[in-house]
Design a protein around this motif. Sequence first.
Motif, PDB file in Angstrom:
ATOM      1  N   VAL A  73       6.060  -7.494   1.710  1.00 39.61           N
ATOM      2  CA  VAL A  73       5.786  -6.692   0.467  1.00 39.61           C
ATOM      3  C   VAL A  73       5.490  -8.148  -0.486  1.00 39.61           C
ATOM      4  CG1 VAL A  73       6.942  -4.681   0.751  1.00 39.61           C
ATOM      5  CG2 VAL A  73       8.036  -6.709  -0.201  1.00 39.61           C
ATOM      6  N   ALA A  74       4.893  -7.554  -1.614  1.00 36.73           N
ATOM      7  CA  ALA A  74       4.710  -8.632  -2.802  1.00 36.73           C
ATOM      8  C   ALA A  74       3.723  -9.759  -2.247  1.00 36.73           C
ATOM      9  CB  ALA A  74       5.862  -8.836  -3.399  1.00 36.73           C
ATOM     10  N   SER A  75       4.415 -11.116  -2.676  1.00 33.47           N
ATOM     11  CA  SER A  75       3.410 -12.175  -2.467  1.00 33.47           C
ATOM     12  C   SER A  75       3.324 -12.271  -1.098  1.00 33.47           C
ATOM     13  CB  SER A  75       3.686 -13.286  -3.204  1.00 33.47           C
ATOM     14  OG  SER A  75       4.876 -13.985  -2.460  1.00 33.47           O
ATOM     15  N   ASP A  76       4.053 -11.933  -0.319  1.00 34.75           N
ATOM     16  CA  ASP A  76       4.319 -12.151   1.395  1.00 34.75           C
ATOM     17  C   ASP A  76       2.954 -11.522   1.976  1.00 34.75           C
ATOM     18  OD1 ASP A  76       6.244 -14.061   1.062  1.00 34.75           O
ATOM     19  OD2 ASP A  76       7.775 -12.205   1.701  1.00 34.75           O
ATOM     20  N   LEU A  77       2.990 -10.078   1.412  1.00 35.55           N
ATOM     21  CA  LEU A  77       1.862  -9.406   1.710  1.00 35.55           C
ATOM     22  C   LEU A  77       0.331  -9.777   1.405  1.00 35.55           C
ATOM     23  CD1 LEU A  77       0.572  -6.613   2.781  1.00 35.55           C
ATOM     24  CD2 LEU A  77       1.236  -5.516   0.718  1.00 35.55           C
ATOM     25  N   ARG A  78       0.542 -10.174   0.099  1.00 34.92           N
ATOM     26  CA  ARG A  78      -0.919 -10.805  -0.497  1.00 34.92           C
ATOM     27  C   ARG A  78      -1.386 -11.906   0.362  1.00 34.92           C
ATOM     28  NH1 ARG A  78       1.898 -10.124  -5.552  1.00 34.92           N
ATOM     29  NH2 ARG A  78       1.851 -12.323  -6.142  1.00 34.92           N
ATOM     30  N   LEU A  79      -0.317 -12.862   0.637  1.00 36.26           N
ATOM     31  CA  LEU A  79      -0.881 -13.880   1.806  1.00 36.26           C
ATOM     32  C   LEU A  79      -1.466 -13.311   3.092  1.00 36.26           C
ATOM     33  CD1 LEU A  79      -1.070 -17.038   2.417  1.00 36.26           C
ATOM     34  CD2 LEU A  79       1.524 -16.730   3.388  1.00 36.26           C
ATOM     35  N   MET A  80      -0.804 -12.198   3.533  1.00 37.26           N
ATOM     36  CA  MET A  80      -1.541 -11.733   4.691  1.00 37.26           C
ATOM     37  C   MET A  80      -2.836 -11.026   4.591  1.00 37.26           C
ATOM     38  SD  MET A  80       0.779 -12.140   6.979  1.00 37.26           S
ATOM     39  CE  MET A  80       1.324 -13.556   6.102  1.00 37.26           C
ATOM     40  N   VAL A  81      -3.017 -10.393   3.416  1.00 39.10           N
ATOM     41  CA  VAL A  81      -4.243  -9.702   2.906  1.00 39.10           C
ATOM     42  C   VAL A  81      -5.111 -11.020   2.907  1.00 39.10           C
ATOM     43  CG1 VAL A  81      -5.550  -8.649   1.358  1.00 39.10           C
ATOM     44  CG2 VAL A  81      -3.334  -7.615   2.352  1.00 39.10           C
ATOM     45  N   GLY A  82      -4.607 -12.034   2.077  1.00 29.41           N
ATOM     46  CA  GLY A  82      -5.549 -13.142   1.823  1.00 29.41           C
ATOM     47  C   GLY A  82      -5.917 -13.951   3.340  1.00 29.41           C
ATOM     48  N   SER A  83      -4.981 -13.909   4.067  1.00 25.71           N
ATOM     49  CA  SER A  83      -5.442 -14.525   5.397  1.00 25.71           C
ATOM     50  C   SER A  83      -6.500 -14.160   6.261  1.00 25.71           C
ATOM     51  CB  SER A  83      -3.954 -14.613   6.074  1.00 25.71           C
ATOM     52  OG  SER A  83      -4.473 -15.219   7.560  1.00 25.71           O
ATOM     53  N   LEU A  84      -6.400 -12.696   6.210  1.00 24.37           N
ATOM     54  CA  LEU A  84      -7.421 -12.105   7.029  1.00 24.37           C
ATOM     55  C   LEU A  84      -8.928 -12.017   6.111  1.00 24.37           C
ATOM     56  CD1 LEU A  84      -5.659  -8.318   7.332  1.00 24.37           C
ATOM     57  CD2 LEU A  84      -6.328 -10.108   9.228  1.00 24.37           C
TER      58      LEU A  84
ATOM     59  N   PHE B   5       1.548  10.288   3.507  1.00 27.88           N
ATOM     60  CA  PHE B   5       0.944   9.232   4.341  1.00 27.88           C
ATOM     61  C   PHE B   5      -0.522   9.654   5.006  1.00 27.88           C
ATOM     62  CE2 PHE B   5       1.504   6.002   8.009  1.00 27.88           C
ATOM     63  CZ  PHE B   5       0.658   5.208   7.621  1.00 27.88           C
ATOM     64  N   GLN B   6      -0.462  10.789   5.618  1.00 21.58           N
ATOM     65  CA  GLN B   6      -1.525  11.077   6.498  1.00 21.58           C
ATOM     66  C   GLN B   6      -2.767  11.051   5.395  1.00 21.58           C
ATOM     67  OE1 GLN B   6      -2.185  10.984   9.558  1.00 21.58           O
ATOM     68  NE2 GLN B   6      -0.117  10.159   9.859  1.00 21.58           N
ATOM     69  N   GLN B   7      -2.332  11.954   4.399  1.00 21.55           N
ATOM     70  CA  GLN B   7      -3.441  12.088   3.313  1.00 21.55           C
ATOM     71  C   GLN B   7      -4.016  10.758   2.706  1.00 21.55           C
ATOM     72  OE1 GLN B   7      -1.990  15.363   0.627  1.00 21.55           O
ATOM     73  NE2 GLN B   7      -3.270  14.712  -0.983  1.00 21.55           N
ATOM     74  N   GLU B   8      -3.234   9.732   2.713  1.00 26.27           N
ATOM     75  CA  GLU B   8      -3.453   8.406   2.075  1.00 26.27           C
ATOM     76  C   GLU B   8      -4.709   7.986   3.335  1.00 26.27           C
ATOM     77  OE1 GLU B   8      -0.397   7.001  -1.026  1.00 26.27           O
ATOM     78  OE2 GLU B   8       0.136   6.694   0.999  1.00 26.27           O
ATOM     79  N   LEU B   9      -4.291   8.058   4.260  1.00 23.72           N
ATOM     80  CA  LEU B   9      -5.064   7.382   5.349  1.00 23.72           C
ATOM     81  C   LEU B   9      -6.555   8.238   5.520  1.00 23.72           C
ATOM     82  CD1 LEU B   9      -2.609   7.126   8.461  1.00 23.72           C
ATOM     83  CD2 LEU B   9      -3.328   5.098   6.734  1.00 23.72           C
ATOM     84  N   ARG B  10      -6.284   9.262   5.208  1.00 23.75           N
ATOM     85  CA  ARG B  10      -7.734  10.141   5.069  1.00 23.75           C
ATOM     86  C   ARG B  10      -8.585   9.704   3.894  1.00 23.75           C
ATOM     87  NH1 ARG B  10      -5.169  14.570   6.926  1.00 23.75           N
ATOM     88  NH2 ARG B  10      -4.839  15.512   4.915  1.00 23.75           N
ATOM     89  N   GLU B  11      -7.784   9.688   2.810  1.00 23.79           N
ATOM     90  CA  GLU B  11      -8.509   9.151   1.517  1.00 23.79           C
ATOM     91  C   GLU B  11      -9.017   7.641   1.872  1.00 23.79           C
ATOM     92  OE1 GLU B  11      -8.398  10.405  -1.435  1.00 23.79           O
ATOM     93  OE2 GLU B  11      -9.182   8.740  -2.490  1.00 23.79           O
ATOM     94  N   ARG B  69       3.710   0.038   0.648  1.00 28.21           N
ATOM     95  CA  ARG B  69       4.551   1.129   0.426  1.00 28.21           C
ATOM     96  C   ARG B  69       4.940   1.898   1.681  1.00 28.21           C
ATOM     97  NH1 ARG B  69       2.489   5.300  -1.324  1.00 28.21           N
ATOM     98  NH2 ARG B  69       0.333   4.680  -1.767  1.00 28.21           N
ATOM     99  N   GLN B  70       3.750   2.045   2.637  1.00 26.64           N
ATOM    100  CA  GLN B  70       4.180   2.850   3.787  1.00 26.64           C
ATOM    101  C   GLN B  70       4.202   2.203   5.209  1.00 26.64           C
ATOM    102  OE1 GLN B  70       4.080   6.189   3.492  1.00 26.64           O
ATOM    103  NE2 GLN B  70       2.832   6.834   1.891  1.00 26.64           N
TER     104      GLN B  70
END
Lengths: 214, 214
Positions: A73-84, B5-11, B69-70
Amino acid sequence: MRKVFQQELREVQERLVEIAELVEIAIKQATTAFATSDVVLAEQVIDDGEQIDQLAKALDELTIDILARQQPVASDLRLMVGSLRMSSSLERMADLAQHIAQLSRYRYPESAIPQGLRKTFAKMGEIDVEMAAKLVSLLREQDQAVIDEIRDLDDALDELHAKVFEKVLTEKVQASGPTGVVDATLASRYHERFGDHAVNITKQMNFFLSGELE
Amino acid sequence: MRKVFQQELREVQERLVEIAELVEIAIKQATTAFATSDVVLAEQVIDDGEQIDQLAKALDELTIDILARQQPVASDLRLMVGSLRMSSSLERMADLAQHIAQLSRYRYPESAIPQGLRKTFAKMGEIDVEMAAKLVSLLREQDQAVIDEIRDLDDALDELHAKVFEKVLTEKVQASGPTGVVDATLASRYHERFGDHAVNITKQMNFFLSGELE
């Protein structure tokens, strides 16, 4: 568990630095090959592209694996998203270095650079190399000040890109015929896109460091 | 919780379809504007690009929020990773549609298309539009068979791209001077990249559907 996770995050960061270093070498060699019609060097850049593709793919696999197992979560998640996203941009920058190298190979033993544009392309190449070096530094040191330096370099690159078209369209380089016009157009576009991808990477790093999505 | 969660994936899926539909409209209008030198239509494509950028950014925010979150795993995680990358490609496809539209605006009231290339560019535009329509279908129905259809269209596009250069370099379109050569080079490159991004999206969808990273 936490210690393993921290080590994995460092691993992602180190691999990004490693790929950026290879991009720096690729663009340095590609622009040299382009400026000097060095076909052996051009072929080396083209061959080395495969390694960067493999490293980027392996990094993506690691990143997705960390997302699944560690649920950051937080900055760790942002690093993962950024890495991709940064791996995509780095891969694309290596592709563009290959394209620049290819232009000089296609035209060999002629030069791919029309008369009157030699200095402009030399300057574009220098800026590319400087941007790549700054990206390595940004990924390694995570110093936000470097972001602005990279964006300033991109502005300079865009100005040179416009200048290439101005010269080509006012027929200052017409002597080289359609081949020269095609080569100048493509080479300039490749340099411009190289800069755009460097800016994309600064956006991802800014998101990682500040949480702000540009 | 699971239901939300399922609704968010559909979104996420629905928003990808929505953006792809806008890209389809953009490329249809851009290639029409290019073929007919319709500057009003070209300006509309350029103005509409901003909306696609905003939608892509909002989708990225939603995707990152769901990741945080999920904490999805397996195919749900692959959809999130794919969404982040597909939104980039869709945004880029819209940019390329804008670039094609811009070419016709720059040259107005002249045509941006040199003599001898009218049919080739009309065909490239048709293929772009067909690819975009198939992307909408792929994102909506998730039918893996459509992936191959899109890749076949990209092969056809690459052949036309090579044909443009062949014609330009053998001086069959030389009469139009450097401006025509620049325009043909850029337009052809934009079409080629449009196709590449469509293929990128098929790779992400293949990863989502099969788990295999290409």
